[in-house]
Design an enzyme around this catalytic site. Structure first.
Site, PDB file in Angstrom:
ATOM      1  CG  ASP A   1      -2.050   0.943   1.168  1.00 56.25           C
ATOM      2  OD1 ASP A   1      -2.121   1.734   0.214  1.00 56.25           O
ATOM      3  OD2 ASP A   1      -2.892   0.887   2.084  1.00 56.25           O
TER       4      ASP A   1
ATOM      5  CD1 TRP B   1      -9.078  -8.571  -3.975  1.00 54.89           C
ATOM      6  CD2 TRP B   1      -8.587  -8.374  -6.147  1.00 54.89           C
ATOM      7  NE1 TRP B   1     -10.185  -8.083  -4.600  1.00 54.89           N
ATOM      8  CE2 TRP B   1      -9.926  -7.958  -5.946  1.00 54.89           C
ATOM      9  CE3 TRP B   1      -8.068  -8.353  -7.447  1.00 54.89           C
ATOM     10  CZ2 TRP B   1     -10.739  -7.530  -6.988  1.00 54.89           C
ATOM     11  CZ3 TRP B   1      -8.876  -7.922  -8.482  1.00 54.89           C
ATOM     12  CH2 TRP B   1     -10.204  -7.513  -8.245  1.00 54.89           C
ATOM     13  CG  ASP B   2      -5.766  -6.189   1.761  1.00 56.53           C
ATOM     14  OD1 ASP B   2      -6.574  -6.930   2.348  1.00 56.53           O
ATOM     15  OD2 ASP B   2      -4.801  -5.650   2.337  1.00 56.53           O
TER      16      ASP B   2
ATOM     17  CG  ASP C   1      -3.710  -8.219   8.384  1.00 58.97           C
ATOM     18  OD1 ASP C   1      -3.204  -8.637   7.320  1.00 58.97           O
ATOM     19  OD2 ASP C   1      -4.600  -7.346   8.403  1.00 58.97           O
TER      20      ASP C   1
END
Length: 707
Positions: free
Chosen positions: A330, A440-441, A508
């Protein structure tokens, strides 16, 4: 194989048998493979139905509930016909399993309304997993509404414990077992995704074996277990009927997502069958059986604070260690300096990339690494050019303040215009960067489900249909790209996504202690080659705890290995350790990623836990054994290994680690290694243990067949 005798169908897999009586819609048998035949009807006990409906004398949870044109909900589906199909039919708009096998098609009709219900059972030549799906066809002249259509119903006789895999962000898929004698238990998601909280993979464990169920779907799901006074337990799985009311016009059909079920004598057998099935009949494309690259991701190393030189310095350091792929996370697009802005603006931030995405990607490739890119295409920030230009693209309820999570709104993927936008801009990102990997988040759950002209009871499912349309088009356009799914970690880790994404970010939480449990729970239903697993910095960014670099590597070997840290901050000694880790991993990558996977000990309740991956020919194996806590003067620590050839002799060594000075080496038979109690007497001899908090004690064993 499917065999027929009158209205009785016998579905055979390599190790199981399913017997169905079509005209009465009953299961006569499902379990261990039968070698004989006979009068099945005379041998079965209570009626075990493959469909149930409201308005009959069955008052348990129904598999189908319709709201007819007259407002009533009663139905009486009766047998119409059946046939064996040579090829498995596709499900329009939905992902499903594929492969050689036969399919039984059963048709039942509600005579007053002329509505037809089709149920499909597919058996594959090489798998014990059976695929089941349902569809409704409205052959009447009036519209009706579907309130529930389960993909699968299975009635079981006897007492069963229900096993679910639950949790939350950073603590996904924790194994929970509960006894259901009487009453109803739901395992579901209302978040618009399969969710961190309750995975659609579930098991029913009884004295005669284990039954497992999963759903090839990424949206709201619901698994129902109902214990009846008669001694029967009903299992249903399918789309969640929460906020679900689907209008079916005359001539239209509604397709439920595919479900899968499997029987095995024990949990290891279930995992073995589910892993093989996913590897052969769910995952597809170039990367189906191809070894995954070792990657470095800059997210926890830099977050949003980077420029071209910072990224290139990490890539150069990574190249020295043997890393093969750099993933830019990101922050590379638009005005993206934090998570408050720019989601949806998928154009290059020239200042941060030093001249654009292609420029930076080419520089990475010049260093000798492949290039990967992070995207979050389903979300939008209100502080973005996209929102300022197309505020109608966001999912919002008119006249109400939207719910914001992570300063994000969701895009209205039920809108075809939004779907086309996402396909266009993400295809451009992949094409101009030449990415060989895409992460792909999807970082938040759905709220404010609303789209102009879309009935409220159809919105959640239409969102998922739009999502599948997008990922199907993009993955077909870029068949050589390795796609990894992510949803704030493992919030959408399901079979539907694995039909498009060859692997998924497991969580995460990269802390080794927590990851051991998360990966262990995930492994019950999903193979290790689908689980992204990274070595990150310490103190860990999620828990604040620390573990030795070698321990972090050992745990990450339970999935697809990557590193998520700033490698320029590693000491020369640490760089050498990482280089030796990657060299070792590459040597045994095929075994670790595609070997037969077994869990060791018990990650949810015992002090000793771990995992083991064994080559298909059983000549080589790698095991990681961990101990959670150092117990002064505690009980002797031992382990039983799994999956080896009992008649073979193995040379067993431990991998040399920077924090373990002793390298064990001995020879033993496969039967002794699996049946004996192998001592872990030196497991606490970790030279770095006292410099870490909440440390795991972990050792890696290598098995090589010598005769």
């Amino acid at each position: 194989m499917i065999r027929r005798k009158g209205q009785i169908f016998r579905l055979e897999t390599p190790h199981t048998t399913l017997v169905i009586k079509a005209d009465t819609a009953e299961y006569l048998y499902y379990g261990k493979k039968l070698v004989s035949s006979g009068d099945f009807e005379a041998c079965y006990g209570l009626p075990c139905k493959l469909l149930s409906q409201f308005g009959q004398d069955d008052y348990t949870e129904p598999s189908i509930l319709l709201e007819n044109a007259d407002g009533g909900c009663s139905t009486a589906f009766h047998f119409s016909r059946c046939k064996i199909l040579a090829e498995k039919p596709e499900i329009p708009g939905l992902p499903s399993s594929y492969g050689a096998g036969k399919t039984l098609e059963l048709k039942y009709v509600d005579v007053p309304t002329k509505v037809a219900l089709y149920i499909y059972y597919t058996v594959f030549d090489d798998s014990d997993v059976i695929a089941v799906s349902s569809k409704l066809v409205n052959a009447s002249k009036k519209e009706l509404r579907v309130r529930r259509l389960a993909s699968l119903q299975l009635d079981l006789l006897g007492d069963y414990s229900v096993v679910t895999f639950e949790g939350t962000w950073a603590r996904e898929r924790q194994k929970i077992s509960r006894t259901i004698n009487k009453g109803v238990f739901y395992n579901d998601s209302k978040k618009g995704a399969s969710s961190h909280n309750r995975n659609p993979f579930v098991m029913a464990e009884g004295k005669d074996g284990v039954y497992a169920f999963n759903l090839v779907y990424s949206g709201n799901h619901k698994e129902i277990f109902e214990g009846c006074e008669s001694g029967r337990m009903r299992v249903l799985t399918g789309i969640n009927d929460f906020m679900f009311r689907w209008t079916l016009a005359p001539g239209e059909q509604f397709d439920a997502p595919e479900a899968v079920m499997c029987y095995a004598p024990d949990e290891d057998g279930i995992s073995s069958e589910m892993h093989a099935f996913i590897g052969e009949h769910i995952v597809r494309g170039k990367w189906k059986k191809r070894e995954r690259p070792v990657l470095v991701n800059n997210w926890e190393g830099t977050y949003f604070d980077f420029d071209e030189e910072k990224i290139l310095s990490i890539a150069r350091a990574a190249k020295k260690t043997g890393v093969e792929l750099f993933v830019l996370d990101d922050g590379w697009f638009g005005n993206r300096c934090d998570d408050h802005r720019a989601l949806g603006d998928w154009y290059d931030n020239v200042e941060k990339t030093g001249g654009g995405l292609k420029h930076l990607a080419d520089k990475i490739r010049e260093i000798g690494l492949d290039f990967g890119i992070w995207v979050e295409p389903e979300m939008i920030n209100e502080d973005s050019d996209l929102f300022r230009t197309h505020p109608n693209f966001a999912m919002r309820v008119p006249g109400r303040e939207p719910t914001r999570m992570r300063w994000q709104l969701c895009l209205n993927l039920a809108d075809e215009k939004v779907q086309n936008y996402v396909v266009r801009v993400i295809s451009d990102v992949i094409a101009r960067s030449g990415a060989s990997y895409v992460k792909w988040d999807y970082n938040r759950a759905l709220t404010d489900p609303f789209g102009k002209g879309i009935p409220q009871g159809e919105y959640f499912h239409r969102y998922i249909l739009g999502y599948y349309s997008i990922v199907s088009r993009i993955t077909k356009k870029f068949p050589f790209v390795l796609f990894e799914g992510c949803a704030g970690g493992g919030g959408r880790f399901d079979l539907g996504n694995l039909c498009f994404f060859q692997q998924y970010w497991t969580s995460d939480d990269t802390d080794a202690r927590e990851r051991l449990k998360i990966q262990d729970g995930t492994s019950y239903g999903y193979p290790q080659t689908t689980m992204g697993a990274h070595v990150s910095a310490c103190p860990n960014h999620q828990t604040g705890d620390s573990n030795p670099l070698e321990t972090r590597f050992n745990i990450a070997c339970g999935g697809v290995l990557g590193y998520e840290l700033d490698m320029t901050k590693l000491s020369d000694e640490e760089m050498d350790v990482v280089s030796r880790q990657i060299e070792f991993y590459k040597e045994y990558r095929k075994v670790l990623q595609f070997g037969d996977f077994y869990r060791l000990g018990n990650a949810f309740g015992e002090n000793v836990a771990g995992f083991m991956s064994v080559s298909k020919d059983k000549s080589t194996a790698i095991a990681v054994v961990t101990v959670y806590d150092y117990i002064i003067a505690g009980p002797a620590l031992t382990v039983k290994f799994k999956g080896l050839n009992p008649s073979a002799v193995y040379e067993v060594t431990t991998r040399e680690q920077a924090n373990y000075k002793n390298v064990l080496s001995f020879t033993a038979g496969g039967d002794l290694l699996m049946q004996g109690n192998i001592s872990l007497r030196d497991i606490y001899e970790d030279t770095q243990s006292w410099t870490n908090s909440k440390r795991l004690y972990a050792r890696m064993f290598i098995f090589k067949k010598v005769k």
